[in-house]
Motif scaffolding. Sequence first.
Motif, PDB file in Angstrom:
ATOM      1  N   ARG A   1       0.827  -1.208   0.000  1.00  0.00           N
ATOM      2  CA  ARG A   1       0.000   0.000   0.000  1.00  0.00           C
ATOM      3  C   ARG A   1       0.862   1.258   0.000  1.00  0.00           C
ATOM      4  N   ALA A   2       2.005   1.217   0.654  1.00  0.00           N
ATOM      5  CA  ALA A   2       2.913   2.366   0.651  1.00  0.00           C
ATOM      6  C   ALA A   2       3.451   2.624  -0.762  1.00  0.00           C
ATOM      7  N   GLU A   3       3.794   1.560  -1.468  1.00  0.00           N
ATOM      8  CA  GLU A   3       4.271   1.717  -2.852  1.00  0.00           C
ATOM      9  C   GLU A   3       3.153   2.238  -3.751  1.00  0.00           C
ATOM     10  N   CYS A   4       1.951   1.765  -3.523  1.00  0.00           N
ATOM     11  CA  CYS A   4       0.796   2.244  -4.289  1.00  0.00           C
ATOM     12  C   CYS A   4       0.595   3.736  -4.052  1.00  0.00           C
ATOM     13  N   LEU A   5       0.668   4.161  -2.811  1.00  0.00           N
ATOM     14  CA  LEU A   5       0.537   5.585  -2.486  1.00  0.00           C
ATOM     15  C   LEU A   5       1.623   6.395  -3.191  1.00  0.00           C
ATOM     16  N   LEU A   6       2.859   5.917  -3.144  1.00  0.00           N
ATOM     17  CA  LEU A   6       3.951   6.635  -3.803  1.00  0.00           C
ATOM     18  C   LEU A   6       3.709   6.740  -5.309  1.00  0.00           C
ATOM     19  N   ALA A   7       3.186   5.693  -5.914  1.00  0.00           N
ATOM     20  CA  ALA A   7       2.883   5.740  -7.351  1.00  0.00           C
ATOM     21  C   ALA A   7       1.825   6.799  -7.626  1.00  0.00           C
ATOM     22  N   HIS A   8       0.790   6.838  -6.812  1.00  0.00           N
ATOM     23  CA  HIS A   8      -0.255   7.848  -6.987  1.00  0.00           C
ATOM     24  C   HIS A   8       0.291   9.263  -6.795  1.00  0.00           C
ATOM     25  N   VAL A   9       1.115   9.449  -5.793  1.00  0.00           N
ATOM     26  CA  VAL A   9       1.686  10.774  -5.518  1.00  0.00           C
ATOM     27  C   VAL A   9       2.523  11.238  -6.704  1.00  0.00           C
ATOM     28  N   HIS A  10       3.409  10.382  -7.181  1.00  0.00           N
ATOM     29  CA  HIS A  10       4.261  10.774  -8.310  1.00  0.00           C
ATOM     30  C   HIS A  10       3.437  11.006  -9.581  1.00  0.00           C
ATOM     31  N   ALA A  11       2.401  10.216  -9.766  1.00  0.00           N
ATOM     32  CA  ALA A  11       1.529  10.439 -10.929  1.00  0.00           C
ATOM     33  C   ALA A  11       0.840  11.797 -10.814  1.00  0.00           C
ATOM     34  N   ALA A  12       0.355  12.126  -9.627  1.00  0.00           N
ATOM     35  CA  ALA A  12      -0.316  13.409  -9.420  1.00  0.00           C
ATOM     36  C   ALA A  12       0.636  14.577  -9.649  1.00  0.00           C
ATOM     37  N   LEU A  13       1.913  14.346  -9.392  1.00  0.00           N
ATOM     38  CA  LEU A  13       2.914  15.392  -9.573  1.00  0.00           C
ATOM     39  C   LEU A  13       3.466  15.415 -10.996  1.00  0.00           C
ATOM     40  N   GLY A  14       2.994  14.507 -11.849  1.00  0.00           N
ATOM     41  CA  GLY A  14       3.447  14.467 -13.239  1.00  0.00           C
ATOM     42  C   GLY A  14       4.828  13.877 -13.423  1.00  0.00           C
ATOM     43  N   GLU A  15       5.265  13.064 -12.462  1.00  0.00           N
ATOM     44  CA  GLU A  15       6.598  12.466 -12.492  1.00  0.00           C
ATOM     45  C   GLU A  15       6.503  11.025 -12.982  1.00  0.00           C
ATOM     46  N   ALA A  16       6.506  10.884 -14.298  1.00  0.00           N
ATOM     47  CA  ALA A  16       6.217   9.597 -14.930  1.00  0.00           C
ATOM     48  C   ALA A  16       7.171   8.491 -14.507  1.00  0.00           C
ATOM     49  N   SER A  17       8.452   8.739 -14.547  1.00  0.00           N
ATOM     50  CA  SER A  17       9.428   7.688 -14.246  1.00  0.00           C
ATOM     51  C   SER A  17       9.261   7.159 -12.821  1.00  0.00           C
TER      52      SER A  17
ATOM     53  N   HIS B   1       7.249   3.058  -8.866  1.00  0.00           N
ATOM     54  CA  HIS B   1       6.491   2.662  -7.676  1.00  0.00           C
ATOM     55  C   HIS B   1       5.260   1.833  -8.025  1.00  0.00           C
ATOM     56  N   ALA B   2       4.656   2.086  -9.173  1.00  0.00           N
ATOM     57  CA  ALA B   2       3.519   1.261  -9.606  1.00  0.00           C
ATOM     58  C   ALA B   2       3.977  -0.176  -9.857  1.00  0.00           C
ATOM     59  N   ARG B   3       5.109  -0.327 -10.520  1.00  0.00           N
ATOM     60  CA  ARG B   3       5.637  -1.683 -10.758  1.00  0.00           C
ATOM     61  C   ARG B   3       5.919  -2.386  -9.437  1.00  0.00           C
ATOM     62  N   ARG B   4       6.501  -1.654  -8.513  1.00  0.00           N
ATOM     63  CA  ARG B   4       6.814  -2.241  -7.209  1.00  0.00           C
ATOM     64  C   ARG B   4       5.529  -2.633  -6.476  1.00  0.00           C
ATOM     65  N   ALA B   5       4.515  -1.783  -6.532  1.00  0.00           N
ATOM     66  CA  ALA B   5       3.229  -2.094  -5.884  1.00  0.00           C
ATOM     67  C   ALA B   5       2.602  -3.335  -6.505  1.00  0.00           C
ATOM     68  N   LEU B   6       2.698  -3.439  -7.821  1.00  0.00           N
ATOM     69  CA  LEU B   6       2.156  -4.623  -8.504  1.00  0.00           C
ATOM     70  C   LEU B   6       2.913  -5.880  -8.087  1.00  0.00           C
ATOM     71  N   GLU B   7       4.232  -5.793  -7.988  1.00  0.00           N
ATOM     72  CA  GLU B   7       5.041  -6.939  -7.550  1.00  0.00           C
ATOM     73  C   GLU B   7       4.662  -7.359  -6.128  1.00  0.00           C
ATOM     74  N   LEU B   8       4.488  -6.364  -5.271  1.00  0.00           N
ATOM     75  CA  LEU B   8       4.184  -6.658  -3.870  1.00  0.00           C
ATOM     76  C   LEU B   8       2.780  -7.209  -3.673  1.00  0.00           C
ATOM     77  N   MET B   9       1.893  -7.007  -4.658  1.00  0.00           N
ATOM     78  CA  MET B   9       0.553  -7.617  -4.547  1.00  0.00           C
ATOM     79  C   MET B   9       0.680  -9.128  -4.466  1.00  0.00           C
ATOM     80  N   THR B  10       1.633  -9.692  -5.181  1.00  0.00           N
ATOM     81  CA  THR B  10       1.849 -11.138  -5.143  1.00  0.00           C
ATOM     82  C   THR B  10       2.336 -11.557  -3.765  1.00  0.00           C
ATOM     83  N   GLU B  11       3.272 -10.788  -3.221  1.00  0.00           N
ATOM     84  CA  GLU B  11       3.826 -11.084  -1.900  1.00  0.00           C
ATOM     85  C   GLU B  11       2.768 -10.990  -0.803  1.00  0.00           C
ATOM     86  N   ALA B  12       1.848 -10.047  -0.956  1.00  0.00           N
ATOM     87  CA  ALA B  12       0.816  -9.808   0.052  1.00  0.00           C
ATOM     88  C   ALA B  12      -0.510 -10.458  -0.322  1.00  0.00           C
ATOM     89  N   GLU B  13      -0.480 -11.406  -1.212  1.00  0.00           N
ATOM     90  CA  GLU B  13      -1.685 -11.999  -1.803  1.00  0.00           C
ATOM     91  C   GLU B  13      -2.771 -12.343  -0.789  1.00  0.00           C
TER      92      GLU B  13
END
Length: 156
Positions: A62-78, A83-95
């Motif tokens: 959830r922390a990685e998901c929040l960071l992805a949203h924050v950076h997206a809102a700030l227009g920081e694509a990279s 962080h979106a990729r990391r959040a997606l990876e961690l979904m498997t870990e936290a299944e």
Amino acid sequence: MDEPTFDLETAHRWFAARMNNQAWELLESEGRTSQQDELMRSTAYAAARHWSEVGQSINHQRAECLLAHVHAALGEASAAVHHARRALELMTEAEDSIEAFDRVFTHDAAARAYLLAEQPPLAASHRAQVQSARSSITDASDLEVVEAWLGRDDSA
């Protein structure tokens, strides 16, 4: 350095939750100033840092998901994509702890990030997964939060 006079684990949990909630409040606010944008970014990272000390895999996800949203809102694509990729990876870990609610927000973060990164096919793929996860939400309060988030003017 002296030992703290407070319970460190309790302090980490308190700050993690507090920073997480504050970052989301800033993210959801309209018309943020540049100063509030900086506060939102640093607060989201503070939440992630505290969760790294005491959180479970769901908290890290959830922390990685929040960071992805924050950076997206700030227009920081990279950074948003990272962080979106990391959040997606961690979904498997936290299944075992992941709920449809988490899937909606994570895929929404990925859709926003990939749209910013000018990768429309990936954005569209994640947008479809948002809709799929959204349709499986059964809790009324979760659905209300999701609908409010996705109904915002800035939805990707």
